[in-house]
Design a protein around this motif. Structure first.
Motif, PDB file in Angstrom:
ATOM      1  N   ASP A 179      -3.536  -0.524  -6.893  1.00  0.00           N
ATOM      2  CA  ASP A 179      -3.314   0.913  -6.805  1.00  0.00           C
ATOM      3  C   ASP A 179      -3.462   1.536  -8.189  1.00  0.00           C
ATOM      4  OD1 ASP A 179      -2.655   3.197  -5.197  1.00  0.00           O
ATOM      5  OD2 ASP A 179      -0.713   3.235  -6.233  1.00  0.00           O
ATOM      6  N   LYS A 180      -4.167   2.677  -8.257  1.00  0.00           N
ATOM      7  CA  LYS A 180      -4.413   3.309  -9.551  1.00  0.00           C
ATOM      8  C   LYS A 180      -3.145   3.873 -10.166  1.00  0.00           C
ATOM      9  CE  LYS A 180      -7.896   5.664  -7.773  1.00  0.00           C
ATOM     10  NZ  LYS A 180      -8.925   6.678  -7.621  1.00  0.00           N
ATOM     11  N   HIS A 198      -7.985   1.535   2.177  1.00  0.00           N
ATOM     12  CA  HIS A 198      -8.010   2.514   3.264  1.00  0.00           C
ATOM     13  C   HIS A 198      -6.696   2.548   4.036  1.00  0.00           C
ATOM     14  CE1 HIS A 198     -12.307   2.863   2.541  1.00  0.00           C
ATOM     15  NE2 HIS A 198     -12.389   1.558   2.636  1.00  0.00           N
ATOM     16  N   TYR A 215      -2.071   8.707  -0.143  1.00  0.00           N
ATOM     17  CA  TYR A 215      -3.345   8.221   0.381  1.00  0.00           C
ATOM     18  C   TYR A 215      -4.438   9.080  -0.217  1.00  0.00           C
ATOM     19  CZ  TYR A 215      -7.096   6.881   3.514  1.00  0.00           C
ATOM     20  OH  TYR A 215      -8.281   6.433   4.015  1.00  0.00           O
ATOM     21  N   ARG A 216      -5.334   8.475  -0.954  1.00  0.00           N
ATOM     22  CA  ARG A 216      -6.459   9.138  -1.608  1.00  0.00           C
ATOM     23  C   ARG A 216      -6.004  10.324  -2.467  1.00  0.00           C
ATOM     24  NH1 ARG A 216     -11.491  10.161   2.132  1.00  0.00           N
ATOM     25  NH2 ARG A 216     -12.344  10.535   0.084  1.00  0.00           N
ATOM     26  N   GLY A 217      -4.912  10.110  -3.196  1.00  0.00           N
ATOM     27  CA  GLY A 217      -4.440  11.131  -4.128  1.00  0.00           C
ATOM     28  C   GLY A 217      -3.610  12.231  -3.506  1.00  0.00           C
ATOM     29  N   ARG A 218      -3.332  12.153  -2.207  1.00  0.00           N
ATOM     30  CA  ARG A 218      -2.536  13.179  -1.532  1.00  0.00           C
ATOM     31  C   ARG A 218      -1.251  12.562  -0.997  1.00  0.00           C
ATOM     32  NH1 ARG A 218      -6.907  14.570   2.502  1.00  0.00           N
ATOM     33  NH2 ARG A 218      -5.203  13.876   3.825  1.00  0.00           N
TER      34      ARG A 218
END
Length: 61
Positions: free
Chosen positions: A30-31, A40, A49-52
């Motif tokens: 995880d970034k 995913h 999830y995807r920055g949100r």
């Protein structure tokens, strides 16, 4: 009793059996948190999830 009309070729037999092999699940780092998670998928610890922010995280008492 059902009987096959034609012999199954080794190629077709191999293609069918190719899905039988078990693969270990993949993980990505995880970034934000640096922990491993499935690609995913929602990070259950942070709810991101995807920055949100998609889930509200419950506080541990």
């Amino acid at each position: 009793m059902a009987v096959p009309k034609r012999k199954t070729t080794p190629s077709k037999r191999g293609m069918r059996r190719a899905a039988d092999a078990l693969k270990k699940p993949t993980y990505v780092e995880d970034k934000d948190s640096g922990e491993l998670r499935r690609p995913h998928h929602v990070d259950l610890k942070t709810g991101m999830y995807r920055g949100r922010q998609v889930l509200t995280v419950k506080a541990d008492d």
